[in-house]
Design an enzyme around this catalytic site. Structure first.
Site, short mmCIF file in Angstrom:
data_model
loop_
_atom_site.label_atom_id
_atom_site.label_comp_id
_atom_site.label_asym_id
_atom_site.label_seq_id
_atom_site.Cartn_x
_atom_site.Cartn_y
_atom_site.Cartn_z
N ASN A 163 2.38 4.80 1.49
CA ASN A 163 2.68 5.28 2.83
C ASN A 163 3.08 6.75 2.76
O ASN A 163 2.37 7.55 2.17
CB ASN A 163 3.77 4.42 3.50
CG ASN A 163 3.79 4.59 5.01
OD1 ASN A 163 2.75 4.47 5.66
ND2 ASN A 163 4.94 4.86 5.59
N ASP A 199 9.83 8.57 11.94
CA ASP A 199 8.57 8.52 11.19
C ASP A 199 8.51 9.73 10.25
O ASP A 199 9.53 10.11 9.67
CB ASP A 199 7.38 8.46 12.15
CG ASP A 199 6.20 7.70 11.56
OD1 ASP A 199 5.69 8.11 10.50
OD2 ASP A 199 5.77 6.70 12.16
N ARG A 236 0.86 -1.18 0.00
CA ARG A 236 0.00 0.00 0.00
C ARG A 236 0.90 1.23 0.00
O ARG A 236 2.10 1.15 0.25
CB ARG A 236 -0.91 0.02 1.23
CG ARG A 236 -0.16 0.12 2.56
CD ARG A 236 -1.09 0.49 3.70
NE ARG A 236 -0.45 0.48 5.01
CZ ARG A 236 0.26 1.49 5.51
NH1 ARG A 236 0.48 2.58 4.79
NH2 ARG A 236 0.78 1.41 6.73
N ASN A 285 9.58 6.56 5.17
CA ASN A 285 9.10 7.69 5.97
C ASN A 285 10.05 8.87 5.83
O ASN A 285 11.09 8.78 5.17
CB ASN A 285 8.99 7.28 7.45
CG ASN A 285 7.58 6.85 7.82
OD1 ASN A 285 6.59 7.51 7.46
ND2 ASN A 285 7.45 5.73 8.52
#
Length: 295
Positions: free
Chosen positions: A103, A199, A101, A148
């Protein structure tokens, strides 16, 4: 920390709050709950929030123009009509891979989009980072587990990204006119063995990198040379991504998550998954608009 004030913008406890962006023209912040297939729309000055259901998981929203947005989803980049919410597929993205998927992502100052993919169960090495502009999609990096911290220097000459699983924040030289790499990535921050994980990130007008630290309840601020300048606590254990908001871009919106928490951990983290506004001295830079179509 007496110059930092934090309040809750949205009390909704996201499963995986992510992908915030800000439209200064309308004072509107947008973000996702990826796993619950929700898109949030909030007027920052009033806190008025709407929640839109999505037909698939999505993680990143970029502004095309006043009427359209580009949304990165589990199977492609979709053009979303702001008024109606209607979404139309524009460019396929790993739609033949049911394991992955979308991100983290962000728009480069040139108008190109960097977007990452990852395994739905965070399968090791299943993800990639792509460059997109005017309908063209190129894979930049592969064998990434959790992409990220995608962000860019104000002049567009440097890009940043991390693999949370690996624990290293990279920098890479870019062509400011295209957002494409002109050299190889090098390690800027080595967080291996540290508390929490790297992150989402955003870069301010002075080139400092604001990085949410998943699992550590804070946002770290790094210099362009990789020195940690400051750590700002936030009232959620798993912050996910910051973005600059407000008329002067002098506030920080921070999303957070409850993914992977036990019931006991959720109870011990009562504001986990909420979305916060952090007031502190900062000079942000506006989000660039994405060039989704050839001019």
């Amino acid at each position: 920390m007496d110059d930092v004030r934090i309040r809750v913008l949205s009390e909704h406890r996201c499963h995986l709050g992510e992908g915030p962006t800000y439209d200064a023209r309308t004072d509107t912040a947008w973000w996702f709950d990826i796993l619950e297939r929700k898109l949030f729309e909030a007027v920052v000055s009033t806190g008025e929030t709407k929640i839109h259901d999505l037909p698939m998981m999505a993680s990143e929203l970029a502004i095309i123009d006043d009427a359209r947005q580009l949304v990165a989803t589990a199977d492609g980049l979709y053009v979303r009509d702001v008024a109606s919410g209607r979404m139309e597929l524009h460019t396929r993205l790993e739609d033949d891979n049911g394991t992955t998927r979308s991100n983290d992502g962000r728009v480069h100052p040139s108008g190109s989009l960097w977007i990452g993919t990852m395994g739905r169960q965070a399968e090791e090495g299943a993800g990639s980072i792509y460059w997109f502009r005017e309908g063209e999609l190129r894979r930049l990096y592969s064998r990434i587990t959790i992409p990220n911290a995608i962000s860019f220097s104000p002049d567009g000459g440097t890009g940043y990204f991390a693999d949370t699983h690996e624990g290293i924040l990279y920098r890479v030289p870019l062509d400011p006119l295209t957002g494409l790499p002109t050299g190889e990535p090098t390690a800027l921050v080595d967080h291996r063995g540290g508390v929490g994980g790297l992150d989402g990130a955003v870069v301010d007008a002075e080139g400092r990198i604001w990085n949410a630290r998943w699992g550590a309840g804070c946002v770290d601020v790094y210099s362009p040379e990789g020195d940690r300048l400051r750590t700002i606590p936030v009232p959620a254990t798993r912050p996910t991504c910051p973005i600059f908001v407000g008329p002067k871009l002098d506030r920080i919106l921070v999303t957070s998550a409850t993914e992977g928490m036990s019931e006991a951990e959720r109870s011990a983290d009562p504001q986990g998954g909420m979305t916060f506004l952090v007031d502190l001295p900062v000079r942000g830079q506006p989000e660039a608009r994405v060039k989704a179509f050839a001019s």
